[in-house]
Design an enzyme around this catalytic site. Sequence first.
Site, PDB file in Angstrom:
ATOM      1  N   CYS A   1      -2.332   8.988   3.221  1.00 16.24           N
ATOM      2  CA  CYS A   1      -2.207   8.773   1.750  1.00 16.24           C
ATOM      3  C   CYS A   1      -3.263   8.649   1.011  1.00 16.24           C
ATOM      4  O   CYS A   1      -3.275   8.748  -0.109  1.00 16.24           O
ATOM      5  CB  CYS A   1      -1.522   7.179   1.442  1.00 16.24           C
TER       6      CYS A   1
ATOM      7  N   GLU B   1       0.950  -1.099   0.013  1.00 18.25           N
ATOM      8  CA  GLU B   1       0.027   0.067  -0.204  1.00 18.25           C
ATOM      9  C   GLU B   1       0.758   1.306  -0.084  1.00 18.25           C
ATOM     10  O   GLU B   1       1.538   1.538   0.942  1.00 18.25           O
ATOM     11  CB  GLU B   1      -0.873  -0.006   1.158  1.00 18.25           C
TER      12      GLU B   1
END
Length: 529
Positions: free
Chosen positions: A276, A242
């Site tokens: 993020c 990720e």
Amino acid sequence: MNIAAPGLPQVEDVNPATGDAFFQLSETDLSTLPDLMVRARQAQAQWAARSFAERARHITLMRRYIVDNAEHIAGVVSQSNGKTRVDALATEVLPCALACKWYAGNAGKVLKPRSRPSGSILFFNKRSRMEHVPLGVVGIISPWNYPLSIPFGEIVMALMAGNAVLLKVAAATPAVGKVIEDIVAAGDLPPGLFQHIVGSGSKVATGFFEHGINKLFFTGSVNAGKVLMAQAAETLTPVSLELGGNDPMIVLEDADLERATNGAAWAGYQNAGQSCGGVERIYVVASVYDDFVRLLASKTRALRHGPGHQRFDVDIGCLTTAGQLRTVQHHVEDALGKGAKIAAQSSGTEGGLFHPATLLTDVTDDMITLRDETFGPVLAVVRVADEEEAIRRANDSYLALTSSVWTRNNRRGRAIASRLESGVTTINDHLYTHGLSETPWGGWKQSGIGRTHGPEGLLEMTQPKVINWDLLPAKRNLWWYPFDETTWQGLLNALRFVFPRSAGEWLGSSLKLTPFLLKKMFTGWKTDQ
């Protein structure tokens, strides 16, 4: 607090809001990693034999510890990462408790063996079952922006799927690693099933690959993810990555601008922008652009900064590392140098690693803040003609983690959402789905590979396995030796029986196939020897 051991290098946790060191512990002696791996494998073999209900009881003990110690845990996260205590409670502690409940209650349903129906009548004698086997020992390397909730959710998934876990937390937030140790210890797991490793991320990753970790889960930068993926390729170790995001928000002409600007402020400035999946680029339809900027500017100026571990009357803490502060400053300077304007900034950011919440307008595509992930409290607003331009520009990115659409028309929002290139798209909200244990998390393009959270995350923690058997005893299959012209004709008849070109062909092939099939299945292979 000092829990350092003599003779080993020491790691300090420094509060980025004040510069004060408040915690110290020792690095792990990585020469012991083979022994740690052996202990993990021994414990995992016992753990995998336990039922989902038994595993869930241990996870429930962890949840109780989290709830009982929520204030302390949020305080440590705030000191270590720099976010406010309110932020730590809302986006770190609460999601961990929710994760314990969801995975404990649903892992057995997701991962239980299931029959797989046959795909053709030709395999009438075959039965199949899908099982999901634990990977073995899972490695987790976690980031500093959500130092508790990101790794802990993966730990719970791994444990409920029957794995052992080796965890390496970010070097900037070691105190949170100790908090995770305490939470897991409350679960009373078999010794060695969970182990926290302190040290250099690159060295730990190399050790993981060298000593046979079964899968690595990594959350961090795109560049670091590429390096780890290249390392993993040498041993064909599977990875789940990720990575970064440069997430767009589309504001249509029928949006509720009060909600939209509230959402932009929270999802863009929350955690000092170090999310993020937070908002970075905002594409606003021209007819509401001025009103949107005016409202968001007033909210940006109203935000309050301060050391969030000490006070509740602050909205934004500081950045976690000095390097990230320099990156944010560079992106803003680049934008201003190329013609962008600061529409609004917050104040009260003296000392520590604070950066003002910054709203940029007159932003163009050649500016770094539109092309790359800023990962700081900076929002770039772009005027667009209509939804088509908004969609095109939102998709014009090598990152594709999350996105959002803001409109009063949910049907219209869902239609646009399905055209946006991202792993998650929300309508009239942003960022929060990381806290929904039931929904998968992950992105497209260079935002990563694989998924965590939800059923998909549980499946990532297992190996899929097919078990296949015969319903009736048979000597041979249709396609087994010996070969002759009869076998050839039998296979052709099987093909024409399943895919007939006419009713007559189906009837003829079935009459020819049946005796051949019975003979093939229930007579042996006679040889001269």
